[in-house]
Design a protein around this motif. Structure first.
Motif, PDB file in Angstrom:
ATOM      1  N   ALA A  18       3.740   6.535  -4.110  1.00 21.49           N
ATOM      2  CA  ALA A  18       4.199   5.402  -3.286  1.00 21.49           C
ATOM      3  C   ALA A  18       4.103   5.820  -1.826  1.00 21.49           C
ATOM      4  N   PHE A  19       3.456   4.978  -1.015  1.00 26.31           N
ATOM      5  CA  PHE A  19       3.214   5.401   0.377  1.00 26.31           C
ATOM      6  C   PHE A  19       2.923   4.203   1.279  1.00 26.31           C
ATOM      7  N   LEU A  20       3.044   4.462   2.565  1.00 29.61           N
ATOM      8  CA  LEU A  20       2.674   3.469   3.567  1.00 29.61           C
ATOM      9  C   LEU A  20       1.288   3.821   4.092  1.00 29.61           C
ATOM     10  N   GLY A  21       0.350   2.925   3.910  1.00 28.20           N
ATOM     11  CA  GLY A  21      -1.023   3.152   4.348  1.00 28.20           C
ATOM     12  C   GLY A  21      -1.310   2.489   5.679  1.00 28.20           C
ATOM     13  N   GLN A  22      -2.588   2.395   5.978  1.00 21.69           N
ATOM     14  CA  GLN A  22      -3.011   1.860   7.284  1.00 21.69           C
ATOM     15  C   GLN A  22      -2.586   0.397   7.457  1.00 21.69           C
ATOM     16  N   PRO A  23      -2.338   0.007   8.698  1.00 25.13           N
ATOM     17  CA  PRO A  23      -1.994  -1.401   8.942  1.00 25.13           C
ATOM     18  C   PRO A  23      -3.137  -2.323   8.532  1.00 25.13           C
ATOM     19  N   ALA A  24      -2.779  -3.397   7.863  1.00 25.42           N
ATOM     20  CA  ALA A  24      -3.777  -4.375   7.407  1.00 25.42           C
ATOM     21  C   ALA A  24      -3.036  -5.600   6.879  1.00 25.42           C
ATOM     22  N   LEU A  25      -3.792  -6.620   6.535  1.00 25.29           N
ATOM     23  CA  LEU A  25      -3.222  -7.746   5.803  1.00 25.29           C
ATOM     24  C   LEU A  25      -3.450  -7.490   4.320  1.00 25.29           C
ATOM     25  N   PRO A  26      -2.408  -7.375   3.543  1.00 28.48           N
ATOM     26  CA  PRO A  26      -2.578  -7.053   2.119  1.00 28.48           C
ATOM     27  C   PRO A  26      -3.521  -8.008   1.393  1.00 28.48           C
ATOM     28  N   GLU A  27      -3.494  -9.269   1.745  1.00 24.87           N
ATOM     29  CA  GLU A  27      -4.344 -10.226   1.022  1.00 24.87           C
ATOM     30  C   GLU A  27      -5.831  -9.962   1.257  1.00 24.87           C
ATOM     31  N   GLN A  28      -6.142  -9.090   2.227  1.00 31.01           N
ATOM     32  CA  GLN A  28      -7.547  -8.753   2.481  1.00 31.01           C
ATOM     33  C   GLN A  28      -7.936  -7.402   1.871  1.00 31.01           C
ATOM     34  N   ILE A  29      -7.000  -6.766   1.175  1.00 28.60           N
ATOM     35  CA  ILE A  29      -7.270  -5.444   0.607  1.00 28.60           C
ATOM     36  C   ILE A  29      -7.729  -5.605  -0.839  1.00 28.60           C
ATOM     37  N   ASP A  30      -8.965  -5.194  -1.101  1.00 23.70           N
ATOM     38  CA  ASP A  30      -9.457  -5.287  -2.478  1.00 23.70           C
ATOM     39  C   ASP A  30      -9.270  -3.937  -3.172  1.00 23.70           C
ATOM     40  N   ALA A  31      -9.650  -3.884  -4.423  1.00 24.03           N
ATOM     41  CA  ALA A  31      -9.401  -2.685  -5.234  1.00 24.03           C
ATOM     42  C   ALA A  31     -10.087  -1.457  -4.641  1.00 24.03           C
ATOM     43  N   ARG A  32     -11.292  -1.665  -4.104  1.00 20.41           N
ATOM     44  CA  ARG A  32     -12.010  -0.517  -3.543  1.00 20.41           C
ATOM     45  C   ARG A  32     -11.280   0.048  -2.332  1.00 20.41           C
ATOM     46  N   MET A  33     -10.815  -0.855  -1.456  1.00 22.39           N
ATOM     47  CA  MET A  33     -10.093  -0.409  -0.266  1.00 22.39           C
ATOM     48  C   MET A  33      -8.782   0.268  -0.659  1.00 22.39           C
ATOM     49  N   ALA A  34      -8.101  -0.298  -1.637  1.00 27.93           N
ATOM     50  CA  ALA A  34      -6.829   0.292  -2.066  1.00 27.93           C
ATOM     51  C   ALA A  34      -7.055   1.674  -2.654  1.00 27.93           C
ATOM     52  N   ALA A  35      -8.113   1.822  -3.410  1.00 30.13           N
ATOM     53  CA  ALA A  35      -8.424   3.133  -4.005  1.00 30.13           C
ATOM     54  C   ALA A  35      -8.706   4.153  -2.904  1.00 30.13           C
ATOM     55  N   ALA A  36      -9.373   3.715  -1.856  1.00 29.83           N
ATOM     56  CA  ALA A  36      -9.665   4.626  -0.737  1.00 29.83           C
ATOM     57  C   ALA A  36      -8.375   5.054  -0.039  1.00 29.83           C
ATOM     58  N   GLU A  37      -7.466   4.137   0.097  1.00 26.94           N
ATOM     59  CA  GLU A  37      -6.184   4.489   0.716  1.00 26.94           C
ATOM     60  C   GLU A  37      -5.418   5.468  -0.165  1.00 26.94           C
ATOM     61  N   LEU A  38      -5.458   5.238  -1.471  1.00 25.35           N
ATOM     62  CA  LEU A  38      -4.774   6.150  -2.390  1.00 25.35           C
ATOM     63  C   LEU A  38      -5.399   7.545  -2.307  1.00 25.35           C
ATOM     64  N   ALA A  39      -6.693   7.579  -2.233  1.00 27.19           N
ATOM     65  CA  ALA A  39      -7.366   8.880  -2.137  1.00 27.19           C
ATOM     66  C   ALA A  39      -6.945   9.604  -0.858  1.00 27.19           C
TER      67      ALA A  39
END
Lengths: 770, 219
Positions: B141-162
């Motif tokens: 569980a973490f706070l990632g880069q500023p963005a609009l969540p509705e614009q974050i797709d699975a690929r972007m989320a995976a990159a943030e998790l990585a």
């Protein structure tokens, strides 16, 4: 008419002609406008001794007579008057006083003068159009030409003045008249009862009119007139100058009123609550359907009422808009503020605006125990959104019109106004787009969240205003932070000097939101005055004027649908400073005149001589909002626009409107932090000119809010404000300028014309109807 | 009425008048800036600790608006997450740090700026045994880069998790897999229930609690 005479004319016309031209004019022009009962002079010139015949018809031509074309139609109403022989000087003047019947308004009479006969016969056409009988009389005195400004709205306690311009009404000079302020009547009521009963505190004023406008300005009430208007705005009055002093409104008297609107309206303190007790109720219709509803407690006795919907911002709460809900509901509006799903982004926020609107309209039988059933004017909805919610309401409308969002209980036409408070711009052009709706914007100069700094397109609220295709309204407030716009307490989210605080911000909001919705949702006439007159010269009575930090910049740009003629809006994209967007020549002697996108070239407001649009935050690079910037420095300078033939007769317009802003952090701005002034000159095709200084009208172009950061230096983004000058003003006091023959518009700057130096942004120079 | 009561009444009236007057002439706000705190230049990466995880099921599925995929869910976890640097939780209109659990942006119910606690909704699916799939799992569980969540797709989320994994942020266990999920008719009732968690873990957010707890009109 006599068919025999007409046949004769037709025969004579068929013969052709070679004589010197005849000319027919009415009050010196070929298309004159007159009020019913107003005296006019019909002038016919031509060959001395030649027979003169005047044809008149309510139907327009063309009527073909042989090889000639007449301006009169050939209707059964065609009339013919034989005027005998042309006098020796070749000029025949007829003084005519048409019927005073107000029903003549908007009627045109087409005239053709026939001078001579046979080979020498000449024809000339003219048109007389009757306008409403009402003439401008009520207003406020000015310190210099045009000496008086005619207006519709007055605040209670404000003195009421009347001016009778002898240049416009020469018949009054040397004559005594009684000036009455009376309760307003419709035209029909005046016809039924022309008696005059003065209601002013000063009683009937008897005046002997002089030959100059300054002689004929009379204070007729010291501020005693009632502004009582129930849950409306503005108590209506008419002003009558009873020239025969018989206590009746006669054909020769002057009246400000006698039309669709009253002569003037006295407005109470609209910052204060209205007369209705308000019921507030909270309920939930399900996920993201929590709503805070405000409505008048006595709604059962009312007809359908307009609906205002409020969509909050991110991290805000739908219960934080009591200052909007309680205020508007106390004036008879129904207001609903809803939970807004702003966290995911603008698309989600727009969804909750749409679903909550639908839920309210679809559940009126259960909400508030059914109190609103049959009471909501579903065709009359305003959306107000704050920050992300402010962008969300624009996006919601965009989804209605561009994506066919399937709303169940409303259609795009039902949304009559969109207002955004400090909106973001995440989605950009073609997404966050108010399209054709009247669009209104609030911006706080001290906003520390949606900052307006050039570093972020997302934090630039003005973008949305620039995308509105039709009417655009803007209110910029210095010293106001993002959190000041709601009433949830906590931080003002503000950065900068001279902060206004939540209480004063809300007083201003109440004083301007009410006119905004009153005008756009209830057609209230005096409400519009609050939206276009500069704050310095007119503002809500209860505005916190004692607060030295209060600075209000208003914008109102009319769209095509509102009636306008664009002289220059720079939208042609050519960038040619020698040619206007209306296709006419532009001459200028100002320095560094450049056209371009109203988009700061980099990410800060630091002065940079190579970046002419520094401080402009009105669009992204992918938008198309254009304007111009220029400067002058201790030398006279000007810009002159030639006026297109289509706008030559400017009598059909009410005002000359433009918007201007000072250029932030530029040495010519920081050299004197003060309102900036200039002159406006109109010139006709006869070379006659008249000049009005915008300083005379009150206000000017405000200096930027003195906030630092966003680069080096002090001064926040460039704030456009609208300056409107009544076109009537240029003909005041017998100036000699002919508004029906407009040739050019000139803005003059520098010594002798206002501020000695300065740098301005300029846009939207247009003639508008009000 | 005795004299002391009268004096007290007058004093009370005087205080009220004073209160009104103070309300009208409120002092000017401080000149100090109250801007949201500046976020780290490199993009926010801060761990969130799982305080509690309440599994739930919905009789009527809902849409998770906090990711580009707009997934439909009928089960999930109501999490209480603790963030040490609560200034990162300050709500803002421009892009704000996105709260992830694993490779999924979660729905933030409350602010948490003062309390440091965020009640968040993690969508999941119902297991064959009726439990919630995500319950008991270990996630970051973490706070990632500023963005609009509705614009974050699975690929972007995976990159943030990585990115978060590479930063060595700790993994949390999402409660117990065996806890019986709470059953709600729909997302609206779940939202009202979440108010109890907000009231417990972020008691300063009373407006939100009231706003979530208003009576349900229709169902």
């Amino acid at each position: 008419m006599s068919q025999r005479l007409l046949s004769t004319i037709l025969f004579l016309a068929a013969l052709g002609t070679s004589a010197a031209a005849a000319e027919l004019t009415i009050d010196g022009v070929s298309h004159a406008y007159a009020r019913p009962g107003q005296s006019i002079v019909v002038s016919i010139s031509g060959m001395p001794g030649a027979p003169v015949i005047l044809l008149a018809d309510v139907a327009p031509g063309p009527l073909q007579l042989g090889n000639k074309t007449l301006g009169v139609g050939g209707s059964a109403g065609l009339a013919l008057v034989s005027l005998g022989a042309m006098p020796a000087l070749g000029q025949l003047d007829l003084s005519v006083t048409p019927d005073g019947n107000p029903d003549l308004a908007d009627l045109s009479i087409y005239l053709t003068a026939v001078v001579g006969a046979g080979q020498d016969m000449q024809l000339s056409d003219a048109i007389l159009t009757f306008v409403e009988r009402s003439v401008p009389l009520a207003g406020e005195p000015l310190s210099a030409f045009p000496f008086f400004q005619y207006v519709s709205a007055f605040n209670m306690t404000e003195a009421l003045d009347v001016a009778v311009d002898p240049g416009r009404y020469p018949q009054v000079v040397g004559q005594a008249g009684d000036i009455y302020v009376v309760e307003s009547k419709t035209g029909a009521e005046w016809n039924a009862d022309p008696s005059l009963t003065d209601v002013s505190g000063d009683g009937v004023n008897t005046v002997t009119f002089g030959g100059a406008l300054l002689d004929n300005i009379v204070e007729v009430d010291g501020g005693s007139l009632s502004g009582s208007a129930g849950d409306g705005m503005g108590h209506p009055y008419d002003v009558v100058v009873d020239l025969n002093q018989d206590g009746l409104l006669d054909a020769g008297d002057l009246i400000d009123g006698f039309s669709k609107q009253a002569g003037l309206y006295v407005v109470h303190d609209i910052v204060n609550r209205g007369p209705h007790v308000v019921v507030e109720t909270l309920y939930s219709g399900g996920s993201w359907l929590n709503q805070d509803l405000y409505y008048p407690a006595d709604i059962a006795a009312m007809t359908k009422r307009p609906l205002v919907i409020v969509s909050h911002g991110n991290g805000h709460n739908y219960q934080w808009y009591d200052h909007i809900g309680m205020h508007l509901a106390s004036y008879g509006f129904i207001v609903m503020s809803h939970s807004n799903n702003t966290g995911p982004g603008i698309q989600s926020a727009s969804t909750t605006t749409l679903t909550n609107t639908d839920y309210l309209l679809g559940n009126l039988h259960t909400i508030a125990g059914g109190a609103l059933l049959g009471k909501v004017d579903q065709d009359n909805i305003a959306w107000i959104g704050h920050s992300r919610g402010g962008e969300g309401v624009a996006k919601a409308y965009d989804r209605l019109v561009d994506e066919g969002y399937p709303a169940l209980h409303f259609v795009p036409e039902d949304i009559v106004l969109i207002s955004s408070i400090a909106p973001t711009d995440f989605l950009g052009p073609n997404q966050s787009d108010p399209h054709d709706k009247p669009y209104h914007l609030w911006v706080g100069g001290a906003d520390a969240d949606v900052t307006g700094c050039a570093s972020s397109n997302i934090a630039a609220s003005f973008h949305l205003l620039a995308r509105a295709e039709q009417r655009r309204l803007g209110i910029s407030l210095h010293g106001v932070g993002h959190g000041d716009f709601h009433d949830g307490g906590g931080s003002s989210v503000a950065s900068g000097p001279c902060k206004l605080g939540r209480n004063d911000t809300h007083a201003v909001m109440r004083g301007y939101l009410l006119p905004l919705v009153m005008h756009h949702q209830r057609g209230n006439i005096p409400a519009e005055d609050f939206l276009w007159r500069q704050y310095e010269s007119f503002h809500p009575l209860g505005a916190p004027i004692a607060d030295p930090c209060l600075v209000v910049d208003l914008q109102l740009r009319e769209g095509e649908a509102d009636g306008r003629f664009v002289i220059e809006d720079y939208q042609d994209g050519a960038g040619d400073v020698g040619s206007s967007s209306s296709g006419q020549s532009v001459t200028s002697s100002v320095t560094a005149l450049v056209e371009g996108l109203l988009d700061d070239e980099n990410s800060n407001f630091t002065h940079n001589a190579s970046q002419p649009f520094n401080g402009m935050t009105y669009c992204r690079a992918s938008d198309s909002e254009r304007g111009a910037v220029f400067e002058w420095d201790n030398a006279p300078a000007s810009i002159t626009w030639e006026v297109a033939p289509a706008a030559r007769n400017a009598r059909i317009w009410d005002e000359l409107s433009l918007r201007a802003c000072q250029a932030t952090r530029h040495p010519l701005t920081t050299g004197e932090l003060a309102d900036l002034h200039f002159d406006v000159t109109l010139t006709d095709h006869m070379g006659q000119s008249a000049t009005v200084s915008i300083e005379t009208l009150g206000g000017g172009v405000e200096e930027p809010y003195q906030r630092s950061s966003c680069g080096t230096g002090v001064g926040w983004g460039n704030e456009f404000e609208t300056i409107s000058v009544s076109l009537d003003a240029f003909e005041a006091d017998g100036s000699g300028f002919d508004l029906g023959n407009l040739a050019s518009i000139r803005l003059s700057f520098g010594p002798g014309a206002g501020s000695l130096f300065g740098r301005l942004g300029l846009d939207d120079l247009q003639l508008v109807q009000r | 009425m005795n004299s002391s009561t009268t004096i007290l009444s007058l004093l009370a009236a005087g205080l009220l008048v004073t209160g009104v007057a103070l309300g009208v002439t409120s002092p000017r706000p401080a000149e100090d800036d109250s801007a949201p705190p500046v976020l780290p230049d490199s993009g926010v990466l801060a761990a969130a600790r799982v305080v509690s995880a309440t599994p739930f099921r919905l009789q009527q599925p809902a849409i998770h608006a906090w990711s580009a995929e707009q997934l439909q869910y009928d089960a999930g976890l109501l999490l209480v997450l603790a963030v040490d640097d609560s200034e990162l939780l300050v709500r803002r209109q421009v892009a704000e740090p996105v709260l992830y659990v694993g490779a999924m942006p979660v729905e933030r119910i409350n602010d948490g700026r003062i309390s440091g606690h965020v009640v968040a909704l993690l969508p999941s699916v119902t297991r064959a045994d009726g439990g919630v799939a995500a319950a008991g799992s270990e996630r970051l569980a973490f706070l990632g880069q500023p963005a609009l969540p509705e614009q974050i797709d699975a690929r972007m989320a995976a990159a943030e998790l990585a990115r978060a994994q590479a930063a060595g942020l700790p993994v949390s266990r999402l409660g117990d897999a065996d806890v019986e999920p709470l059953l709600f008719p729909d997302r609206g009732e779940l939202g009202a229930f979440s108010a109890t968690l907000v009231a417990q873990y972020a008691p300063d957010e009373q407006d939100l609690v009231r706003g979530l707890s208003v009576p349900r009109l229709t169902r």
